[in-house]
Design a protein around this motif. Structure first.
Motif, PDB file in Angstrom:
ATOM      1  N   GLY A  32      -3.934   4.179   1.143  1.00  0.00           N
ATOM      2  CA  GLY A  32      -3.195   4.269   2.400  1.00  0.00           C
ATOM      3  C   GLY A  32      -3.665   3.249   3.416  1.00  0.00           C
ATOM      4  O   GLY A  32      -4.813   2.812   3.401  1.00  0.00           O
ATOM      5  N   GLU A  33      -2.782   2.862   4.320  1.00  0.00           N
ATOM      6  CA  GLU A  33      -3.093   1.854   5.338  1.00  0.00           C
ATOM      7  C   GLU A  33      -2.146   2.038   6.514  1.00  0.00           C
ATOM      8  O   GLU A  33      -0.925   1.967   6.349  1.00  0.00           O
ATOM      9  CB  GLU A  33      -2.958   0.460   4.734  1.00  0.00           C
ATOM     10  N   ASP A  34      -2.697   2.267   7.709  1.00  0.00           N
ATOM     11  CA  ASP A  34      -1.791   2.556   8.826  1.00  0.00           C
ATOM     12  C   ASP A  34      -1.228   1.303   9.487  1.00  0.00           C
ATOM     13  O   ASP A  34      -0.554   1.391  10.513  1.00  0.00           O
ATOM     14  CB  ASP A  34      -2.443   3.500   9.847  1.00  0.00           C
ATOM     15  N   PHE A  35      -1.436   0.134   8.878  1.00  0.00           N
ATOM     16  CA  PHE A  35      -0.674  -1.045   9.286  1.00  0.00           C
ATOM     17  C   PHE A  35       0.809  -0.800   9.054  1.00  0.00           C
ATOM     18  O   PHE A  35       1.664  -1.469   9.648  1.00  0.00           O
ATOM     19  CB  PHE A  35      -1.145  -2.263   8.491  1.00  0.00           C
ATOM     20  N   SER A  36       1.107   0.179   8.196  1.00  0.00           N
ATOM     21  CA  SER A  36       2.499   0.536   7.906  1.00  0.00           C
ATOM     22  C   SER A  36       3.268   0.866   9.174  1.00  0.00           C
ATOM     23  O   SER A  36       4.467   0.578   9.279  1.00  0.00           O
ATOM     24  CB  SER A  36       2.549   1.728   6.950  1.00  0.00           C
ATOM     25  N   ARG A  37       2.602   1.475  10.140  1.00  0.00           N
ATOM     26  CA  ARG A  37       3.300   1.867  11.370  1.00  0.00           C
ATOM     27  C   ARG A  37       3.675   0.663  12.214  1.00  0.00           C
ATOM     28  O   ARG A  37       4.698   0.677  12.895  1.00  0.00           O
ATOM     29  CB  ARG A  37       2.436   2.854  12.152  1.00  0.00           C
ATOM     30  N   PHE A  38       2.881  -0.380  12.156  1.00  0.00           N
ATOM     31  CA  PHE A  38       3.273  -1.621  12.827  1.00  0.00           C
ATOM     32  C   PHE A  38       4.485  -2.225  12.116  1.00  0.00           C
ATOM     33  O   PHE A  38       5.438  -2.684  12.758  1.00  0.00           O
ATOM     34  CB  PHE A  38       2.122  -2.625  12.828  1.00  0.00           C
ATOM     35  N   ALA A  88      -2.644 -17.673  -5.201  1.00  0.00           N
ATOM     36  CA  ALA A  88      -1.760 -16.539  -4.917  1.00  0.00           C
ATOM     37  C   ALA A  88      -1.318 -15.892  -6.222  1.00  0.00           C
ATOM     38  O   ALA A  88      -0.157 -15.991  -6.614  1.00  0.00           O
ATOM     39  CB  ALA A  88      -0.549 -17.001  -4.102  1.00  0.00           C
ATOM     40  N   PRO A  89      -2.231 -15.217  -6.921  1.00  0.00           N
ATOM     41  CA  PRO A  89      -1.873 -14.601  -8.201  1.00  0.00           C
ATOM     42  C   PRO A  89      -0.934 -13.419  -8.011  1.00  0.00           C
ATOM     43  O   PRO A  89      -0.844 -12.843  -6.924  1.00  0.00           O
ATOM     44  CB  PRO A  89      -3.226 -14.132  -8.748  1.00  0.00           C
ATOM     45  N   THR A  90      -0.236 -13.060  -9.075  1.00  0.00           N
ATOM     46  CA  THR A  90       0.596 -11.863  -9.046  1.00  0.00           C
ATOM     47  C   THR A  90      -0.315 -10.640  -8.986  1.00  0.00           C
ATOM     48  O   THR A  90      -1.254 -10.522  -9.781  1.00  0.00           O
ATOM     49  CB  THR A  90       1.485 -11.785 -10.294  1.00  0.00           C
ATOM     50  N   VAL A  91      -0.068  -9.748  -8.055  1.00  0.00           N
ATOM     51  CA  VAL A  91      -0.897  -8.556  -7.907  1.00  0.00           C
ATOM     52  C   VAL A  91      -0.013  -7.311  -7.906  1.00  0.00           C
ATOM     53  O   VAL A  91       1.155  -7.361  -7.513  1.00  0.00           O
ATOM     54  CB  VAL A  91      -1.726  -8.589  -6.602  1.00  0.00           C
ATOM     55  N   ASN A  92      -0.577  -6.225  -8.370  1.00  0.00           N
ATOM     56  CA  ASN A  92       0.096  -4.941  -8.287  1.00  0.00           C
ATOM     57  C   ASN A  92      -0.186  -4.312  -6.935  1.00  0.00           C
ATOM     58  O   ASN A  92      -1.242  -4.543  -6.334  1.00  0.00           O
ATOM     59  CB  ASN A  92      -0.385  -4.007  -9.400  1.00  0.00           C
ATOM     60  N   ALA A  93       0.750  -3.504  -6.465  1.00  0.00           N
ATOM     61  CA  ALA A  93       0.531  -2.791  -5.216  1.00  0.00           C
ATOM     62  C   ALA A  93      -0.559  -1.739  -5.411  1.00  0.00           C
ATOM     63  O   ALA A  93      -0.887  -1.349  -6.524  1.00  0.00           O
ATOM     64  CB  ALA A  93       1.825  -2.133  -4.753  1.00  0.00           C
ATOM     65  N   SER A  94      -1.135  -1.288  -4.320  1.00  0.00           N
ATOM     66  CA  SER A  94      -2.160  -0.243  -4.349  1.00  0.00           C
ATOM     67  C   SER A  94      -1.589   1.024  -3.730  1.00  0.00           C
ATOM     68  O   SER A  94      -0.787   0.966  -2.785  1.00  0.00           O
ATOM     69  CB  SER A  94      -3.391  -0.687  -3.554  1.00  0.00           C
ATOM     70  N   LEU A  95      -2.004   2.179  -4.256  1.00  0.00           N
ATOM     71  CA  LEU A  95      -1.599   3.452  -3.662  1.00  0.00           C
ATOM     72  C   LEU A  95      -2.581   3.917  -2.587  1.00  0.00           C
ATOM     73  O   LEU A  95      -2.488   5.038  -2.097  1.00  0.00           O
ATOM     74  CB  LEU A  95      -1.447   4.519  -4.743  1.00  0.00           C
ATOM     75  N   MET A 122       0.850  -1.192   0.000  1.00  0.00           N
ATOM     76  CA  MET A 122       0.000   0.000   0.000  1.00  0.00           C
ATOM     77  C   MET A 122       0.890   1.248   0.000  1.00  0.00           C
ATOM     78  O   MET A 122       2.053   1.193   0.401  1.00  0.00           O
ATOM     79  CB  MET A 122      -0.913   0.023   1.230  1.00  0.00           C
ATOM     80  N   GLY A 123       0.322   2.369  -0.428  1.00  0.00           N
ATOM     81  CA  GLY A 123       1.119   3.569  -0.598  1.00  0.00           C
ATOM     82  C   GLY A 123       1.118   4.506   0.596  1.00  0.00           C
ATOM     83  O   GLY A 123       0.313   4.377   1.516  1.00  0.00           O
ATOM     84  N   ALA A 124       2.053   5.464   0.550  1.00  0.00           N
ATOM     85  CA  ALA A 124       2.042   6.569   1.512  1.00  0.00           C
ATOM     86  C   ALA A 124       0.918   7.514   1.110  1.00  0.00           C
ATOM     87  O   ALA A 124       0.686   7.765  -0.070  1.00  0.00           O
ATOM     88  CB  ALA A 124       3.382   7.296   1.496  1.00  0.00           C
ATOM     89  N   SER A 125       0.219   8.055   2.102  1.00  0.00           N
ATOM     90  CA  SER A 125      -0.979   8.854   1.802  1.00  0.00           C
ATOM     91  C   SER A 125      -0.892  10.230   2.452  1.00  0.00           C
ATOM     92  O   SER A 125      -1.410  10.445   3.540  1.00  0.00           O
ATOM     93  CB  SER A 125      -2.237   8.129   2.285  1.00  0.00           C
TER      94      SER A 125
END
Length: 397
Positions: free
Chosen positions: A329-335, A320-327, A179-182
């Motif tokens: 935002g998700e605050d799981f990033s802080r964990f 488990a298909p190949t997937v592109n990342a999403s832009l 996921m992206g920075a928001s």
């Protein structure tokens, strides 16, 4: 608890939560339901994290590592437009991002893990997080600040999110960016008003805003590497008084989405330079605030590979298909900034529906068949991660 029993329990919990959504930092009844469910199952828990956050603790019967599983609990300020029987009862509030499913699935996983805790080599932490939608503050950061992991520090953390772009039985997982920075920005272009018939006597803030909105896109098209993901979107524009008055002020709000920190800083720097250039070119002033939001959600490669292997083992190689990342935002990033781990997407597309309604849409409605798969996967990931830690795998990554 037999499988059909916990399956029905999860569906009931999810529908209860869907009917009673609560906004960020207002998840009081949701938190009470989580606590009640854990208490009835005899699962110890702690509270006091980010107002409504809950930390469940399952102690295994054998010594070992510590893993954490996270679910977010908050809803969105959206008026639901589905036709389901358990539609939101709270006017203007809806679980349009699947957090009701996340919470219900983690509770179901907790019940199953607790039933088998005597065989677990280690400890499982159940993180019920508020305010994921409340960018830039969020709920993960405040939970960390409130000491959610002070007593028990996880060796690894996992989070899953329902994903309508994936079919039932498919899991999206990437080794790095998910996921992206928001970030966000607000601007007030201050021109000079006047009569519409005499534009030379004013400084038309609407014309300046229109040119600025077009010019800001060149930051992406002419300043960033085409192979690097970056987006600038102006989401709101307001200004003016009436048809025959030159607007003296226009307000803009927008967002910047990136993956890499260096790209984010480049875009931010060029945005500020563009603002300063417009001030000089038009002899005006522009007030602006740039707000750093959630950082990019970047998986630990070793643990992402681990999750993928569990998916293939449980659901087959096509799961488990190949997937592109999403832009998004998700605050799981802080964990993930503090703890190794992986964030993955759980397919929830509705069968027979040509156009899947996206997350954050008033008509978003997930396929409840995903709930069983989500619980099975979190259960498997938790147990196998503890066994991997027991053997010394990935603990220092």
């Amino acid at each position: 608890m037999e499988k059909n029993m916990w399956k029905e329990k999860v569906i009931t919990l999810r529908r209860n939560l869907h009917e009673n959504p609560e906004l960020s930092e207002q998840e009081f009844e949701t938190s009470k339901l989580v606590q009640k469910t854990l208490e009835q199952a005899g699962i110890p828990f702690q509270t006091g994290f980010a107002k409504t956050g809950v930390l469940g603790i399952i102690e295994g019967g054998k010594p070992g590592g510590t893993i954490a599983l996270r679910a977010d609990m908050d809803a969105l300020p959206i008026t639901e437009k589905t036709e389901i029987d358990f539609q939101s009862k709270n006017a203007g509030v809806m679980h349009a991002c699947g957090h009701d499913a996340h919470t219900a699935m983690l509770l179901g996983t907790a019940l199953r893990l607790n039933a088998e805790k005597s065989s677990l080599p280690g400890r499982v932490l159940l993180v019920f997080q508020p305010a994921e939608e409340n960018s830039p503050v969020g709920g993960s950061g405040p939970m960390l600040e409130d000491g959610v992991f002070d007593e028990f520090k996880p060796d690894v953390i996992f989070g899953q999110h329902v994903w309508p772009n994936l079919k039932i039985g498919q899991i999206g997982i990437r080794d790095k960016e998910m996921m992206g920075a928001s970030d966000s920005f607000r601007m007030i272009i201050k021109g000079e008003g006047g009569h519409a018939s005499m534009p030379h006597e004013g400084k038309d803030a609407i014309v300046i805003a229109a040119e600025f909105i077009s010019a800001v896109q060149t930051i992406i098209s002419r300043n960033t590497d085409p192979l690097e993901a970056a987006v600038i979107t102006v989401g709101t524009i307001s200004g003016g008084y009436r048809y025959n008055v030159i607007a003296d002020e226009v307000k803009l709000e927008g967002t910047v989405r990136t993956y890499k920190k260096e790209i984010k800083e480049l875009v931010k720097r060029r945005l500020v330079q563009l603002i300063e250039g417009f001030e000089i070119a038009y002899g005006i002033s522009i007030e602006y605030v740039y707000t750093n939001g959630y950082e990019a959600t970047v998986n630990t490669p070793e643990w992402a590979t681990f999750v993928r292997s569990r998916v293939v083992n449980m659901l087959g190689k096509d799961a488990a298909p190949t997937v592109n990342a999403s832009l998004g935002g998700e605050d799981f990033s802080r964990f993930l900034n503090e703890i190794p781990g992986a964030f993955f997407w759980l397919g929830c597309a509705r069968e027979g529906v040509e156009v899947q309604r996206p997350l954050h849409d008033a008509e978003f409605y997930l396929n409840e068949d995903c709930l069983e798969i989500g619980v099975d996967l979190m259960m498997d990931v938790a147990v196998q991660a503890l066994r991997k830690l027991e053997k010394g795998g990935c603990s220092d990554q």
